[in-house]
Every structure is written in structure tokens, then in C-alpha cells.
Design an enzyme around this catalytic site. Sequence first.
Site, short mmCIF file in Angstrom:
data_model
loop_
_atom_site.label_atom_id
_atom_site.label_comp_id
_atom_site.label_asym_id
_atom_site.label_seq_id
_atom_site.Cartn_x
_atom_site.Cartn_y
_atom_site.Cartn_z
N THR A 10 41.77 -5.98 -14.77
CA THR A 10 43.13 -6.37 -14.40
C THR A 10 43.38 -7.87 -14.56
O THR A 10 44.53 -8.30 -14.61
CB THR A 10 43.45 -5.97 -12.95
OG1 THR A 10 42.57 -6.67 -12.08
CG2 THR A 10 43.32 -4.47 -12.74
N ASP A 11 42.29 -8.66 -14.65
CA ASP A 11 42.47 -10.12 -14.73
C ASP A 11 43.34 -10.54 -15.91
O ASP A 11 44.11 -11.49 -15.81
CB ASP A 11 41.12 -10.84 -14.84
CG ASP A 11 40.35 -10.83 -13.53
OD1 ASP A 11 40.93 -10.45 -12.49
OD2 ASP A 11 39.17 -11.20 -13.53
N THR A 48 36.98 -3.87 -13.71
CA THR A 48 36.60 -3.32 -12.39
C THR A 48 36.62 -1.80 -12.38
O THR A 48 35.80 -1.16 -11.72
CB THR A 48 37.56 -3.89 -11.32
OG1 THR A 48 37.29 -5.29 -11.19
CG2 THR A 48 37.37 -3.24 -9.97
N1 ASP Z 1 37.32 -9.04 -12.64
C1 ASP Z 1 37.93 -7.81 -12.99
C2 ASP Z 1 38.22 -7.77 -14.47
O1 ASP Z 1 39.28 -8.20 -14.89
C3 ASP Z 1 39.11 -7.56 -12.20
C4 ASP Z 1 39.66 -6.19 -12.35
O2 ASP Z 1 39.39 -5.46 -13.27
O3 ASP Z 1 40.43 -5.81 -11.44
O4 ASP Z 1 37.38 -7.31 -15.20
#
Ligand code: ASP
Length: 347
Positions: free
Chosen positions: A107-108, A32
Site C-alpha cells: 500500500t505504500d 503487506t
Molecule cells: N510496507 C508495506 C508495503 O508497501 C505496506 C503495505 O503493504 O501496507 O509493502
Amino acid sequence: MSPVHAEPRDERPFVSPAEQHRSVLVLALGGTIAMTPTASGPGVAPTLTGSDLVAAVPGLRGFEVSTEDFRKLPGASLTIGDIVDLVHRLEQADGEGVDGIVVTQGTDTLEETAFLTDLYYRGSTPVVFTGAMRSAAAAGADGPANILAAVQAATSAGVREAGVFVVMGDEIHAARHVRKMHTTSPAAFTSPATGPVGHLVEGTVRLRHPLKRTAPVALPLTPESTPVEVEVVTASLGSSGILLEGLESRVSGLVVAAFGVGHVPQTWVPRLASLAEAMPVVLASRIGTGPVLTSTYAFPGSESDLLAHGLIAAGPLDPYKARLVMAAHLAAGTPREAIAKAFLDYA
Ligand code: ASP
């Protein structure tokens, strides 16, 4: 009255002499933090490069920043092989004399990639993972502040030789304890069992806990040399355990995300006992904080019953971290008894 002419104010943040010219390598993996709206409709996808990310950060004056675009993926599509590749690059950078290394990613999976990196990485250069909960184009995007804090932490002498950290929202978390605990909050990352190991205060690292490093696991030579399949099966109310069927031929290791301190429905016990004869089976808790026990309950499906049937206690590791310990050891060819011993290091 004559007009007062104020000197134009210097808006640039103060950079202490010790901070100046610290060198940092930023490795961008996507997520993200690097996402912008797609042309075709609502929603964001990873587009930004490492240098785009760094260019959006005020306050990096005084740091010598180099960037590399290592992957451009959502966190959910990163693999264990990607992290093996990453650790090879980190160890090379450690030998190049850079002061700190920052990894930006989704963050995932950040709590898993940071933990796996910590299992493998042997260098002394600090490695700090960061990301963002809000995309680069969103109001109040948290990426730039997180990158600045990550750079400040990664180049701090106080965290040298201490392994891998996650920095989000000016908090410094040990890779070993950090978890993503909220789906959308910018304060999603916490270390529920211990709290953060420190904070960034006015750009300076303040540590609250002593830093402890665990013995590294042998790094596979190539990403392809990790052909291990380890899966997590979660206990839930009244589950028949159908997902355990036939696993002997499909996985090389299993983690059971059990109830509470390490309990499963009693109907699961025969299947788990025969799986534990075929492969290492680790008993973790689906709760996510606190250890599994070893000798408190004594009913069929209790922790003591499962351990007596050959399962390995995960200690305080949550199922996802336990899975990575097992996968790394299986890839390294560690024998079963030594895998069981490795989990004791986390107790
Ligand atoms: N969907 C995103 C990822 O992990 C979530 C994030 O980065 O916060 O790429």
C-alpha cells in the site's frame, strides 16, 4: 417430540449466474498483503505467492482464477521500470481475453503505481489494484476481503474500458483520485476530492460517478528505456531552498510541492526561474487536495509569479501524481509545451 433434522446449511456465498466462470488474472507484486512473520525475529516480510493469496480467499467459487508472481517486494522498493514491465504484461493479458485483472501490492506506493498504470494502459480489460493494511498473519487481516472485492470489481462489465481502479474496503476508487491518507487504518484509502467512484454491494459493483479516462502516454519499449530522474522538493517554513541547488545537472524534471495554492518563500524564486529554463518545473501543492491557482496572488513567490517565471501548473494533481505525469512524458520524449498542455487535461 421427534428431533428436527435440519438440512446442513450451505455456507458458500451466493454466486449469480452472470458471475460464474468469469476469468481473472491475479498478478502478485508483494506488499503487506503477502507478508508473514520472519524466522529471525519480530516483523513481517513478503513471502506469499499469488496462489497462496488466492487460496486464503473464501468466496471465489465460480471465478476462474490464474495467478502470476510478478515481483515479491515491499511497495517502497517497486520502481517505475517495474510498472512499465507490468503494463506490458497487462496489455498482453488484455489480448488474451481474460475478463478482469487484479494486481496485489504494497500500500505504500499503491496510489502511485495505480496512477502510473492508468497513464500508460490502453486495454479494455478492467485492472484493479488492491493490497492490505494488515499482514496475512495478523488478526483481522484485510487482504482476503480486499482480493475478493477486487476480483468482483475487475470482472464487472460496468468498469470495462474505464482504465485502472483501486479497491480497498469494498470501495472502488479511480486511480486518478485515490490517496493513502492514514498510516495504519484499514480504511486508509480515500479519494479526498471526489469520494469513491463506487462500492461493492453484496458482491456487485454499484457506480456513483461516471468514469472518465485520460489520453494514454506512450509506453516505453523496455523498463530500461525510462532513464528520467524527476524529484519533488517540498516548501517548508523558512526553508532556504538549498535542495534546489545544482539540480540542473542531476534531474530532468522537478516538481515543487508548494504551500497552499502554489506559494514558495520569495528567496526560492531566482533558483526556480533558472531551473525552469533548463527543464520542466511543475508547481503542485503540498496540501494534497484542491488545485493550485494561477492568477489570484501577485507577490514574489506567489503562484502567478512562479507561472510567469516558466513553471507549469499541476492543476489538482498532488506532487506525487504530478511527478509521474512528468516522468512518463519525459520518457516518451514529449516536448515541454506539450507537457504543460498535458497537465491541463487534469484541470
Ligand atoms: N510496507 C508495506 C508495503 O508497501 C505496506 C503495505 O503493504 O501496507 O509493502
